[in-house]
Design a protein around this motif. Structure first.
Motif, PDB file in Angstrom:
ATOM      1  N   UNK A 158       0.830  -1.216   0.000  1.00  0.00           N
ATOM      2  CA  UNK A 158       0.000   0.000   0.000  1.00  0.00           C
ATOM      3  C   UNK A 158       0.861   1.261   0.000  1.00  0.00           C
ATOM      4  N   UNK A 159       2.034   1.185   0.602  1.00  0.00           N
ATOM      5  CA  UNK A 159       2.957   2.330   0.597  1.00  0.00           C
ATOM      6  C   UNK A 159       3.662   2.436  -0.757  1.00  0.00           C
ATOM      7  N   UNK A 160       4.038   1.291  -1.316  1.00  0.00           N
ATOM      8  CA  UNK A 160       4.781   1.277  -2.580  1.00  0.00           C
ATOM      9  C   UNK A 160       3.956   1.799  -3.746  1.00  0.00           C
ATOM     10  N   UNK A 161       2.643   1.584  -3.706  1.00  0.00           N
ATOM     11  CA  UNK A 161       1.801   1.969  -4.848  1.00  0.00           C
ATOM     12  C   UNK A 161       1.827   3.466  -5.135  1.00  0.00           C
ATOM     13  N   UNK A 162       1.516   4.358  -4.158  1.00  0.00           N
ATOM     14  CA  UNK A 162       1.542   5.790  -4.494  1.00  0.00           C
ATOM     15  C   UNK A 162       2.940   6.306  -4.837  1.00  0.00           C
ATOM     16  N   UNK A 163       3.954   5.755  -4.177  1.00  0.00           N
ATOM     17  CA  UNK A 163       5.328   6.175  -4.480  1.00  0.00           C
ATOM     18  C   UNK A 163       5.686   5.750  -5.908  1.00  0.00           C
ATOM     19  N   UNK A 164       5.325   4.513  -6.253  1.00  0.00           N
ATOM     20  CA  UNK A 164       5.580   4.010  -7.601  1.00  0.00           C
ATOM     21  C   UNK A 164       4.879   4.837  -8.660  1.00  0.00           C
ATOM     22  N   UNK A 165       3.619   5.199  -8.400  1.00  0.00           N
ATOM     23  CA  UNK A 165       2.891   6.013  -9.366  1.00  0.00           C
ATOM     24  C   UNK A 165       3.447   7.433  -9.449  1.00  0.00           C
ATOM     25  N   UNK A 166       4.002   7.939  -8.333  1.00  0.00           N
ATOM     26  CA  UNK A 166       4.659   9.242  -8.365  1.00  0.00           C
ATOM     27  C   UNK A 166       5.839   9.225  -9.319  1.00  0.00           C
ATOM     28  N   UNK A 167       6.692   8.196  -9.194  1.00  0.00           N
ATOM     29  CA  UNK A 167       7.819   8.056 -10.117  1.00  0.00           C
ATOM     30  C   UNK A 167       7.324   7.848 -11.550  1.00  0.00           C
ATOM     31  N   UNK A 168       6.242   7.073 -11.707  1.00  0.00           N
ATOM     32  CA  UNK A 168       5.719   6.788 -13.046  1.00  0.00           C
ATOM     33  C   UNK A 168       5.244   8.059 -13.732  1.00  0.00           C
ATOM     34  N   UNK A 169       4.488   8.896 -13.007  1.00  0.00           N
ATOM     35  CA  UNK A 169       3.988  10.133 -13.605  1.00  0.00           C
ATOM     36  C   UNK A 169       5.125  11.073 -13.998  1.00  0.00           C
ATOM     37  N   UNK A 170       6.108  11.216 -13.103  1.00  0.00           N
ATOM     38  CA  UNK A 170       7.268  12.038 -13.445  1.00  0.00           C
ATOM     39  C   UNK A 170       7.991  11.466 -14.664  1.00  0.00           C
ATOM     40  N   UNK A 171       8.128  10.152 -14.709  1.00  0.00           N
ATOM     41  CA  UNK A 171       8.796   9.513 -15.839  1.00  0.00           C
ATOM     42  C   UNK A 171       8.058   9.737 -17.148  1.00  0.00           C
ATOM     43  N   UNK A 172       6.724   9.589 -17.123  1.00  0.00           N
ATOM     44  CA  UNK A 172       5.918   9.782 -18.336  1.00  0.00           C
ATOM     45  C   UNK A 172       6.037  11.213 -18.839  1.00  0.00           C
ATOM     46  N   UNK A 173       5.884  12.176 -17.926  1.00  0.00           N
ATOM     47  CA  UNK A 173       5.945  13.594 -18.307  1.00  0.00           C
ATOM     48  C   UNK A 173       7.336  13.952 -18.846  1.00  0.00           C
TER      49      UNK A 173
END
Length: 198
Positions: A158-173
């Motif tokens: 549950x902790x890894x999910x929002x952190x992972x999506x944070x990195x994912x969004x920065x990576x996509x942008x």
């Protein structure tokens, strides 16, 4: 704004430490894809982390010891793209990642393919690497193992999910931002070429 061909010459050596690290990353791609599709998550995570570490080390060692080479300039981005592509497909196959993320990132690769094709038609070997592109790869290579770890019901997941999506969004942008930077750079080079020809 310079093109790759106008930079200081790089080595034509093949057997260097950075090239060996890049080659090892390439060899690990099919093993990683098998591991993630067959849900051998520990092996997949180890390979992903090793890929991120060797990606950092090969560039660092090449710059620090003057070991930059033509082969390295080819192997490094190919290894990056293969790991990103195989991770995207593996995570989407397992429904950990939505397919729209795959489409968005593959669309950027197609866009960059057009940019590089136009550059080559004008005799340019390539465009200088932007920090934004390296930062995008860095973010995506951190996002993917975190999203893989988030595939579960534990507190850590549950902790890894929002952190992972944070990195994912920065990576996509940043991935698309770096692509647009290349397009702008190419446009300026074409304008300069036309001005010289006139």
């Amino acid at each position: 704004m310079s093109v790759e061909g106008s930079k200081a010459p790089v080595s034509t050596r093949v057997l260097t430490v950075p090239n060996v690290l890049s080659a090892l990353r390439l060899v690990g791609v099919p093993v990683f894809l098998w591991a993630i599709v067959t849900e051998h998550d520990v092996l997949a995570l180890v390979l992903l982390m090793a890929s991120g570490l060797t990606d950092y080390l090969d560039g660092k060692i090449a710059r620090m010891y003057g070991l930059e080479s033509r082969l390295g300039q080819l192997l490094d981005p190919v290894a990056d793209r293969l790991y990103i592509a195989s991770t995207l497909l593996g995570l989407a196959w397992r429904d950990i990642l939505p397919w729209w993320v795959v489409v968005v990132l593959f669309a950027r690769e197609a866009f960059m393919g057009v940019v590089v094709l136009i550059a080559k038609r004008h005799g340019w070997l390539g465009l200088p690497v932007h920090f934004a592109g390296k930062a995008a790869t860095f973010n995506l290579l951190y996002a993917f193992p975190l999203l893989l770890l988030a595939d579960g019901d534990s507190t850590f997941a549950r902790v890894a999910e929002p952190v992972g999506w944070g990195f994912a969004w920065w990576g996509i942008v940043l991935y698309w931002f770096s692509g647009l930077l290349y397009a702008v750079q190419l446009r300026r080079l074409l304008a300069h070429e036309r001005a010289v020809a006139a």
